[in-house]
Scaffold this motif. Structure first.
Motif, short mmCIF file in Angstrom:
data_model
loop_
_atom_site.label_atom_id
_atom_site.label_comp_id
_atom_site.label_asym_id
_atom_site.label_seq_id
_atom_site.Cartn_x
_atom_site.Cartn_y
_atom_site.Cartn_z
N GLN A 1 0.83 -1.20 0.00
CA GLN A 1 0.00 0.00 0.00
C GLN A 1 0.87 1.26 0.00
O GLN A 1 0.56 2.25 -0.67
CB GLN A 1 -0.92 0.00 1.23
CG GLN A 1 -1.96 -1.11 1.22
CD GLN A 1 -2.74 -1.17 2.53
OE1 GLN A 1 -2.72 -0.24 3.32
NE2 GLN A 1 -3.42 -2.28 2.76
N VAL A 2 1.98 1.21 0.74
CA VAL A 2 2.90 2.34 0.77
C VAL A 2 3.52 2.56 -0.61
O VAL A 2 3.72 3.71 -1.03
CB VAL A 2 3.99 2.12 1.83
CG1 VAL A 2 5.08 3.17 1.72
CG2 VAL A 2 3.38 2.16 3.23
N VAL A 3 3.82 1.48 -1.32
CA VAL A 3 4.38 1.59 -2.67
C VAL A 3 3.42 2.37 -3.57
O VAL A 3 3.84 3.24 -4.35
CB VAL A 3 4.66 0.19 -3.25
CG1 VAL A 3 5.03 0.28 -4.74
CG2 VAL A 3 5.78 -0.49 -2.48
N VAL A 4 2.13 2.07 -3.45
CA VAL A 4 1.12 2.79 -4.25
C VAL A 4 1.05 4.25 -3.81
O VAL A 4 0.94 5.16 -4.64
CB VAL A 4 -0.25 2.11 -4.12
CG1 VAL A 4 -1.31 2.89 -4.90
CG2 VAL A 4 -0.19 0.67 -4.63
N LEU A 5 1.13 4.50 -2.50
CA LEU A 5 1.09 5.87 -2.00
C LEU A 5 2.31 6.66 -2.46
O LEU A 5 2.22 7.87 -2.69
CB LEU A 5 1.03 5.87 -0.47
CG LEU A 5 -0.29 5.38 0.15
CD1 LEU A 5 -0.16 5.29 1.66
CD2 LEU A 5 -1.44 6.32 -0.23
N ARG B 1 3.66 6.46 -5.35
CA ARG B 1 3.32 6.91 -6.70
C ARG B 1 2.33 8.07 -6.66
O ARG B 1 2.27 8.88 -7.58
CB ARG B 1 2.73 5.75 -7.51
CG ARG B 1 3.68 4.56 -7.66
CD ARG B 1 3.11 3.53 -8.61
NE ARG B 1 3.86 2.28 -8.54
CZ ARG B 1 3.35 1.11 -8.17
NH1 ARG B 1 2.06 1.02 -7.84
NH2 ARG B 1 4.09 0.02 -8.13
N ALA B 2 1.54 8.14 -5.57
CA ALA B 2 0.56 9.23 -5.42
C ALA B 2 1.19 10.50 -4.89
O ALA B 2 0.52 11.52 -4.78
CB ALA B 2 -0.58 8.78 -4.51
N GLY B 3 2.49 10.44 -4.55
CA GLY B 3 3.18 11.65 -4.12
C GLY B 3 3.69 11.65 -2.70
O GLY B 3 4.16 12.68 -2.22
N ARG C 1 11.44 -2.04 -2.06
CA ARG C 1 10.17 -1.90 -2.78
C ARG C 1 9.86 -0.47 -3.19
O ARG C 1 8.93 -0.24 -3.95
CB ARG C 1 9.03 -2.44 -1.90
CG ARG C 1 9.09 -3.92 -1.62
CD ARG C 1 8.85 -4.75 -2.90
NE ARG C 1 7.50 -4.50 -3.41
CZ ARG C 1 7.23 -4.07 -4.63
NH1 ARG C 1 8.23 -3.81 -5.48
NH2 ARG C 1 5.99 -3.88 -5.02
N THR C 2 10.60 0.50 -2.67
CA THR C 2 10.33 1.90 -3.01
C THR C 2 11.50 2.49 -3.77
O THR C 2 12.59 1.90 -3.82
CB THR C 2 10.07 2.73 -1.74
OG1 THR C 2 11.17 2.60 -0.84
CG2 THR C 2 8.80 2.26 -1.04
N ASP D 1 -7.15 10.63 -1.61
CA ASP D 1 -6.98 11.63 -0.56
C ASP D 1 -5.52 12.07 -0.46
O ASP D 1 -5.24 13.28 -0.31
CB ASP D 1 -7.45 11.08 0.79
CG ASP D 1 -8.97 11.00 0.89
OD1 ASP D 1 -9.65 11.56 0.00
OD2 ASP D 1 -9.47 10.37 1.85
N VAL D 2 -4.60 11.13 -0.54
CA VAL D 2 -3.18 11.49 -0.48
C VAL D 2 -2.79 12.31 -1.70
O VAL D 2 -2.06 13.30 -1.59
CB VAL D 2 -2.30 10.22 -0.38
CG1 VAL D 2 -0.84 10.54 -0.65
CG2 VAL D 2 -2.46 9.59 1.00
N ARG D 3 -3.31 11.93 -2.87
CA ARG D 3 -2.98 12.68 -4.09
C ARG D 3 -3.52 14.11 -3.99
O ARG D 3 -2.84 15.07 -4.37
CB ARG D 3 -3.56 11.96 -5.31
CG ARG D 3 -3.17 12.58 -6.64
CD ARG D 3 -3.63 11.74 -7.82
NE ARG D 3 -2.83 10.53 -7.93
CZ ARG D 3 -3.30 9.29 -7.79
NH1 ARG D 3 -4.58 9.10 -7.50
NH2 ARG D 3 -2.51 8.24 -7.93
N GLN D 4 -4.75 14.26 -3.48
CA GLN D 4 -5.33 15.59 -3.33
C GLN D 4 -4.54 16.42 -2.33
O GLN D 4 -4.26 17.61 -2.56
CB GLN D 4 -6.79 15.48 -2.90
CG GLN D 4 -7.54 16.80 -2.91
CD GLN D 4 -9.04 16.62 -2.73
OE1 GLN D 4 -9.53 15.52 -2.60
NE2 GLN D 4 -9.78 17.71 -2.75
N LEU D 5 -4.16 15.81 -1.23
CA LEU D 5 -3.37 16.52 -0.22
C LEU D 5 -2.02 16.91 -0.80
O LEU D 5 -1.53 18.02 -0.55
CB LEU D 5 -3.20 15.61 1.00
CG LEU D 5 -2.69 16.24 2.29
CD1 LEU D 5 -3.54 17.40 2.71
CD2 LEU D 5 -2.61 15.19 3.40
N ARG D 6 -1.42 16.02 -1.57
CA ARG D 6 -0.13 16.34 -2.19
C ARG D 6 -0.24 17.55 -3.11
O ARG D 6 0.65 18.40 -3.13
CB ARG D 6 0.35 15.11 -2.98
CG ARG D 6 1.62 15.27 -3.80
CD ARG D 6 2.84 15.33 -2.91
NE ARG D 6 3.09 16.67 -2.41
CZ ARG D 6 3.90 16.94 -1.40
NH1 ARG D 6 4.51 15.98 -0.75
NH2 ARG D 6 4.10 18.17 -1.01
#
Length: 342
Positions: free
Chosen positions: A19-23, A25-27, A51-52, A333-338
């Motif tokens: 999940q962190v790997v995907v996050l 990519r979201a910034g 993995r990152t 939500d993370v992408r929007q916050l970024r």
């Protein structure tokens, strides 16, 4: 303002790391891995490094009592090597319940130990030959051990001569020390609107002794994140966590989180939460957490409201927003916050 998340205790660590790997990519800029008395943090951090690709990774935190200063420095240097210079080192004194109850060592001289560990880590990364007398004596002096110890320097060559050190601290003396010697600060249960009244004087006193070479203190704080029109009920997820810390993370008179809630102005509530929790009435303890406390310690609500919360953290000096996404669309939500933070 940078953006980080804490890796959660519960669940399969491999799934959580995916999940962190995907996050990333979201910034996402950084991830913190807790240890407490669960899985050790360095093992998971090594997997995260593989993995990152770009995010910073660090323990949040390693207790200073569970390892020698040399091992702490070696661990951080190793993580920095396998991550190609992306390591952060989160350290803290933890508390008597974990240190004495889990690690079986006395919880003594936390301030002095912290100062010495930080100093020794930095000297080790610079590849100095280590000779030190203090709480930690390296090598052991004559009359202790076999007498065969000799001064050494780290065998490997660290990727960087200085890895950022973040200290978890809550009390005035610890916070003052953090502002003096650390690269960053990891406060817990941070209420931005009340932070200055609790910690302002200690931060300023420590900053007055701070070396200019360290630069400004990085401040890492945040809370649960969910952006939407009908998400305020998600603040309830924080109730049992706050109750655990305020009510159960320490004995009466030695609970740093209970002390913090009292300093925020919730004296009666802190006492009630602790009484209920120590009596085994954990659900009632969670119900006693003030709604205002939950609101001020999270970023949950409509987009405009969450933007206001972000600005409150920024105004309180936070430079890395540490969030735990709990909404239906954590990636969104993370992408929007970024986007807001960029």
């Amino acid at each position: 303002m940078r953006l980080s998340v804490p890796l959660q205790y519960a669940g399969n660590p491999r799934e959580l790391i995916e999940q962190v790997v995907v996050l990333e990519r979201a910034g996402l800029d950084a991830v913190w891995v807790a240890e407490a008395y669960g899985f050790d943090a360095p093992t998971l951090l090594g997997y995260l490094a593989a993995r990152t690709e770009r995010m910073l990774i660090g323990p949040g935190i390693l207790p200073i009592y569970s390892r020698t200063p040399a091992l702490i420095a070696q661990t951080a240097a190793g993580l920095d090597a396998v991550s190609e210079g992306r390591a952060l080192l989160g350290l803290g004194a933890s508390g008597p319940q974990v240190v004495e109850g889990w690690h079986g060592v006395p919880y003594d001289r936390p301030l002095g130990r912290t100062r010495e560990v930080v100093d020794l880590c930095r000297r080790i990364w610079r590849r100095e030959v280590i000779e030190h007398e203090g709480i930690y004596s390296v090598p052991l002096p004559q009359g202790q051990g076999t007498g065969l110890g000799k001064p050494l320097k780290i065998l490997s060559r660290p990727v960087r001569p200085s890895i950022p050190i973040y200290l978890a601290s809550l009390g005035d003396k610890n916070v003052r020390l953090t502002a003096e010697i650390a690269d960053g600060w990891l406060p817990t249960l941070f209420l931005p609107e009340k932070a200055d009244q609790v910690w302002g004087a200690a931060l300023r006193a420590g900053a007055a002794k701070r070396s200019p070479e360290l630069g400004p203190l990085d401040v890492v704080a945040g809370g649960l994140l969910a952006i939407g029109e009908d998400v305020t009920a998600l603040r309830e997820y924080a109730r049992p966590v706050v109750a655990l810390y305020v009510g159960g993370m320490g004995a009466r008179g030695r609970n740093f989180y209970n002390d913090l809630m009292r300093r925020y102005g919730y004296e009666a509530e802190a006492e009630k939460i602790q009484d209920l929790y120590l009596e085994g009435r954990k659900e009632e303890a969670a119900a006693a957490v003030p709604a205002e406390f939950l609101e001020l310690s999270t970023l949950i609500g409509p987009a405009g409201y969450v933007k206001e919360r972000v600005e409150a953290y920024r105004a309180a000096g936070v430079t890395m927003l540490n969030v735990n996404p709990v909404g239906a669309d954590p990636i969104g939500d993370v992408r929007q916050l970024r986007d807001w933070l960029s």
